[in-house]
Write an enzyme that holds these catalytic residues in place. Structure first.
Site, PDB file in Angstrom:
ATOM      1  N   ARG A  59      51.698  15.943 -21.426  1.00  0.00           N
ATOM      2  CA  ARG A  59      50.793  16.644 -22.367  1.00  0.00           C
ATOM      3  C   ARG A  59      49.371  16.776 -21.835  1.00  0.00           C
ATOM      4  O   ARG A  59      48.401  16.825 -22.585  1.00  0.00           O
ATOM      5  CB  ARG A  59      50.762  15.961 -23.730  1.00  0.00           C
ATOM      6  CG  ARG A  59      52.076  16.025 -24.434  1.00  0.00           C
ATOM      7  CD  ARG A  59      51.910  15.788 -25.924  1.00  0.00           C
ATOM      8  NE  ARG A  59      53.216  15.777 -26.530  1.00  0.00           N
ATOM      9  CZ  ARG A  59      53.972  14.696 -26.601  1.00  0.00           C
ATOM     10  NH1 ARG A  59      53.533  13.547 -26.148  1.00  0.00           N
ATOM     11  NH2 ARG A  59      55.158  14.769 -27.160  1.00  0.00           N
TER      12      ARG A  59
ATOM     13  N   LYS B 268      41.999  29.782 -17.052  1.00  0.00           N
ATOM     14  CA  LYS B 268      43.312  30.402 -17.322  1.00  0.00           C
ATOM     15  C   LYS B 268      44.291  29.892 -16.268  1.00  0.00           C
ATOM     16  O   LYS B 268      44.041  30.002 -15.074  1.00  0.00           O
ATOM     17  CB  LYS B 268      43.210  31.930 -17.247  1.00  0.00           C
ATOM     18  CG  LYS B 268      42.503  32.523 -18.439  1.00  0.00           C
ATOM     19  CD  LYS B 268      42.945  33.953 -18.697  1.00  0.00           C
ATOM     20  CE  LYS B 268      42.136  34.939 -17.919  1.00  0.00           C
ATOM     21  NZ  LYS B 268      42.632  36.314 -18.058  1.00  0.00           N
TER      22      LYS B 268
ATOM     23  N   GLU C 172      36.294  41.456  -6.792  1.00  0.00           N
ATOM     24  CA  GLU C 172      35.956  40.818  -8.078  1.00  0.00           C
ATOM     25  C   GLU C 172      34.462  40.461  -8.134  1.00  0.00           C
ATOM     26  O   GLU C 172      33.851  40.521  -9.197  1.00  0.00           O
ATOM     27  CB  GLU C 172      36.793  39.541  -8.294  1.00  0.00           C
ATOM     28  CG  GLU C 172      38.305  39.763  -8.365  1.00  0.00           C
ATOM     29  CD  GLU C 172      38.812  40.341  -9.699  1.00  0.00           C
ATOM     30  OE1 GLU C 172      38.006  40.685 -10.583  1.00  0.00           O
ATOM     31  OE2 GLU C 172      40.057  40.463  -9.823  1.00  0.00           O
TER      32      GLU C 172
ATOM     33  N   LYS D  42      30.270  34.846 -14.030  1.00  0.00           N
ATOM     34  CA  LYS D  42      31.583  34.645 -14.675  1.00  0.00           C
ATOM     35  C   LYS D  42      31.479  33.497 -15.681  1.00  0.00           C
ATOM     36  O   LYS D  42      32.018  33.571 -16.791  1.00  0.00           O
ATOM     37  CB  LYS D  42      32.679  34.381 -13.641  1.00  0.00           C
ATOM     38  CG  LYS D  42      33.995  33.986 -14.319  1.00  0.00           C
ATOM     39  CD  LYS D  42      35.239  34.668 -13.871  1.00  0.00           C
ATOM     40  CE  LYS D  42      36.368  34.384 -14.864  1.00  0.00           C
ATOM     41  NZ  LYS D  42      37.680  34.370 -14.326  1.00  0.00           N
TER      42      LYS D  42
ATOM     43  N   GLU E 255      39.002  34.495 -24.535  1.00  0.00           N
ATOM     44  CA  GLU E 255      39.182  35.920 -24.321  1.00  0.00           C
ATOM     45  C   GLU E 255      39.386  36.713 -25.605  1.00  0.00           C
ATOM     46  O   GLU E 255      40.372  37.411 -25.774  1.00  0.00           O
ATOM     47  CB  GLU E 255      40.396  36.153 -23.401  1.00  0.00           C
ATOM     48  CG  GLU E 255      40.295  37.409 -22.603  1.00  0.00           C
ATOM     49  CD  GLU E 255      41.316  37.448 -21.470  1.00  0.00           C
ATOM     50  OE1 GLU E 255      42.503  37.404 -21.747  1.00  0.00           O
ATOM     51  OE2 GLU E 255      40.893  37.536 -20.315  1.00  0.00           O
TER      52      GLU E 255
ATOM     53  N   ARG F  82      34.825  38.572 -23.145  1.00  0.00           N
ATOM     54  CA  ARG F  82      35.513  38.360 -21.872  1.00  0.00           C
ATOM     55  C   ARG F  82      36.257  39.623 -21.425  1.00  0.00           C
ATOM     56  O   ARG F  82      36.585  39.765 -20.255  1.00  0.00           O
ATOM     57  CB  ARG F  82      36.456  37.148 -22.006  1.00  0.00           C
ATOM     58  CG  ARG F  82      36.788  36.506 -20.685  1.00  0.00           C
ATOM     59  CD  ARG F  82      37.345  35.096 -20.853  1.00  0.00           C
ATOM     60  NE  ARG F  82      38.017  34.685 -19.634  1.00  0.00           N
ATOM     61  CZ  ARG F  82      38.432  33.451 -19.375  1.00  0.00           C
ATOM     62  NH1 ARG F  82      38.241  32.488 -20.249  1.00  0.00           N
ATOM     63  NH2 ARG F  82      39.050  33.173 -18.250  1.00  0.00           N
TER      64      ARG F  82
ATOM     65  N   ASN G 211      37.549  42.882 -17.522  1.00  0.00           N
ATOM     66  CA  ASN G 211      38.645  43.800 -17.198  1.00  0.00           C
ATOM     67  C   ASN G 211      38.153  45.141 -16.666  1.00  0.00           C
ATOM     68  O   ASN G 211      38.940  46.080 -16.543  1.00  0.00           O
ATOM     69  CB  ASN G 211      39.519  44.051 -18.433  1.00  0.00           C
ATOM     70  CG  ASN G 211      40.328  42.829 -18.755  1.00  0.00           C
ATOM     71  OD1 ASN G 211      40.757  42.125 -17.850  1.00  0.00           O
ATOM     72  ND2 ASN G 211      40.507  42.555 -20.031  1.00  0.00           N
TER      73      ASN G 211
ATOM     74  N   HIS H 235      40.279  47.312 -14.430  1.00  0.00           N
ATOM     75  CA  HIS H 235      41.632  46.746 -14.447  1.00  0.00           C
ATOM     76  C   HIS H 235      42.645  47.610 -15.195  1.00  0.00           C
ATOM     77  O   HIS H 235      43.838  47.436 -15.003  1.00  0.00           O
ATOM     78  CB  HIS H 235      41.612  45.328 -15.026  1.00  0.00           C
ATOM     79  CG  HIS H 235      41.095  44.289 -14.050  1.00  0.00           C
ATOM     80  ND1 HIS H 235      39.848  44.379 -13.480  1.00  0.00           N
ATOM     81  CD2 HIS H 235      41.660  43.165 -13.539  1.00  0.00           C
ATOM     82  CE1 HIS H 235      39.673  43.340 -12.661  1.00  0.00           C
ATOM     83  NE2 HIS H 235      40.756  42.586 -12.673  1.00  0.00           N
TER      84      HIS H 235
ATOM     85  N   HIS I 115      45.470  47.615 -12.762  1.00  0.00           N
ATOM     86  CA  HIS I 115      46.749  46.938 -13.042  1.00  0.00           C
ATOM     87  C   HIS I 115      47.914  47.917 -12.995  1.00  0.00           C
ATOM     88  O   HIS I 115      48.999  47.585 -12.509  1.00  0.00           O
ATOM     89  CB  HIS I 115      46.719  46.300 -14.445  1.00  0.00           C
ATOM     90  CG  HIS I 115      46.136  44.923 -14.453  1.00  0.00           C
ATOM     91  ND1 HIS I 115      45.480  44.415 -15.546  1.00  0.00           N
ATOM     92  CD2 HIS I 115      46.126  43.947 -13.509  1.00  0.00           C
ATOM     93  CE1 HIS I 115      45.078  43.189 -15.265  1.00  0.00           C
ATOM     94  NE2 HIS I 115      45.456  42.872 -14.038  1.00  0.00           N
TER      95      HIS I 115
ATOM     96  N   HIS J   6      45.644  42.856  -5.415  1.00  0.00           N
ATOM     97  CA  HIS J   6      44.976  43.077  -6.697  1.00  0.00           C
ATOM     98  C   HIS J   6      43.567  43.669  -6.502  1.00  0.00           C
ATOM     99  O   HIS J   6      43.199  44.653  -7.150  1.00  0.00           O
ATOM    100  CB  HIS J   6      44.925  41.747  -7.447  1.00  0.00           C
ATOM    101  CG  HIS J   6      44.174  41.796  -8.728  1.00  0.00           C
ATOM    102  ND1 HIS J   6      44.670  42.434  -9.842  1.00  0.00           N
ATOM    103  CD2 HIS J   6      42.950  41.319  -9.071  1.00  0.00           C
ATOM    104  CE1 HIS J   6      43.778  42.324 -10.822  1.00  0.00           C
ATOM    105  NE2 HIS J   6      42.736  41.657 -10.378  1.00  0.00           N
TER     106      HIS J   6
END
Ligand code: NAD
Ligand code: ZN
Length: 358
Positions: free
Chosen positions: A120, A142, A184, A226, A236, A240, A244, A247, A251, A263
């Site tokens: 956990r 993330k 990025e 960031k 998010e 946030r 993107n 993106h 994407h 990417h």
């Protein structure tokens, strides 16, 4: 050593920006209740970086276990996680065990997810070694894996105890990976900091040759941008979303090209797309679009994709997991350094931009 803080109440943590691994032992020792240390890395990073990193920890008298996964996105799945759990059980890992992610975004995401779920939650540390990981994936918490063909669909928000960036680790990174990571960083300039964007433009050659002091400054400003976004919107929900930028198109291209492009390369084309849409909507002028296109080219990034299947890319945009109410949301520039969210339902407009990019 440069130190930045990501302020997230009890989940706050520092980012150390350094030029070698020698300070690592001291940073680890600052965690209370240290048990076994498990270095998780991939087959490439193991070859180029792991010895030096492990030595720095051993010099400090710390006992290290090492677990190596095969390099590449194909490892980012629940089978690898299962193997890591088995390894942790074999070595009798307990709640004091600390997982150390040494590698790119793949290693960071996997290690973070294993740490978030084993017993956990055990502590973990990020030592990002790719520019993408130093610029983006190691900051923000993330973590996760791909599942049944969907990227990052299983995961959690789980913050590390600290992030330790050795900018010189980038010296063994393939140039194409370096350029993709730089996309990025350029994005962070475009969305929030025009001066930083100019700095990147001015220092491009030195960046591409990984000049130590330039890379440290780059990491510092990049992570503070960031970090600021993450601090204001950890999970998010709204702000946030500006991360993107580029993106929506990026994407879609990435999927349609079956992940053969990196990417960073796909979002670079997406940045140009976003500027061109903004130009059509009279939000930015042609000179600004030309300028960012030139900077991306100077970074060795693609700014178009010849032969793009426009219908496929357009349709793919609707599969983005960040889509709301079946409407395409774009992050568009108002100018370099400022963006806004914009819903667009005009199919013709978007397809005409995709056409310009192909
Ligand atoms: N968690 C997040 O917020 C977040 C954000 C962006 C991307 N990601 C994820 O990150 C992953 C992409 O990250 P990446 O581009 O770092 O990929 P990666 O981890 O696969 O690394 C790219 C390649 O570079 C190699 N490498 C890394 N560091 C090296 C070094 N110092 N020397 C030599 N080789 C080195 C790796 O072995 C790999 O072959 C994707 O899975 C993506 O989903 C996560
Ligand atoms: Zn991205």
């Amino acid at each position: 050593m440069i130190k930045l803080n990501i302020n997230l109440a009890e989940r706050s943590y520092p980012i150390y920006i350094t030029t070698d691994y020698t300070g690592l032992g001291k940073c680890i020792s600052s965690i209370k209740d240290i048990g076994k240390l498990v270095l998780i890395t991939d087959s490439n990073v193991d070859e180029y970086q792991a010895d030096e990193c492990k030595e720095a920890l051993e010099t400090f008298g710390l006992e290290i276990y090492k677990y190596v996964i095969e390099a590449g996105e194909k490892s980012k799945n629940l089978d690898t996680i299962k193997d890591i759990y088995k390894y942790l059980i074999d070595i009798k890992a307990d709640r004091q065990t600390i997982l150390i992610a040494l590698g790119g975004g793949v290693v960071g995401d996997i290690t973070g997810f294993a740490a978030a779920t084993f017993l956990r939650g055990v502590a973990f540390v990020q030592i990002p070694t790719s520019l993408l990981a130093q610029a983006d994936s190691s900051v923000g918490g993330k973590v996760g894996v791909d599942f049944e063909g969907s990227k990052n669909i299983i995961g959690a928000f789980y913050q590390p105890k600290f992030v330790y960036m050795n900018v010189n680790s980038l010296k063994t990174l393939p140039q194409r990976e370096l350029q993709a990571g730089l996309a990025e960083i350029i994005k962070h300039g475009i969305i929030m900091d025009a001066e930083f964007f100019e700095y990147i433009d001015y220092n491009m050659k030195k960046i591409l040759s990984c000049d130590e002091s330039i890379m440290q400054y780059l990491a510092k400003v990049n992570c503070s941008i960031k970090g600021r976004v993450v601090e204001q919107d950890e999970k998010e929900s709204d702000l946030r979303a500006i991360l993107n930028f580029g993106h929506t198109i990026g994407h879609a291209i990435e999927s349609v090209m079956d992940f053969k492009l990196l990417h960073g390369e796909c979002i670079s084309i997406g940045f140009v797309g976003a500027f061109r849409i903004a130009q059509k909507l009279e939000m930015v002028d042609k000179e600004t679009t030309n300028k960012i296109t030139q900077v991306l080219s100077n970074a060795g990034l693609p700014v178009r994709l010849s032969g793009m299947d426009i219908d496929k890319v357009y349709n793919q945009m609707f599969f983005d997991k960040k889509m709301k109410n079946n409407k395409l949301t774009f992050i568009l520039p108002k100018k370099i350094g400022e963006v806004l969210q914009y819903k667009i339902e005009n199919e013709e407009l978007i397809k005409s931009i995709l056409n310009e990019l192909s």
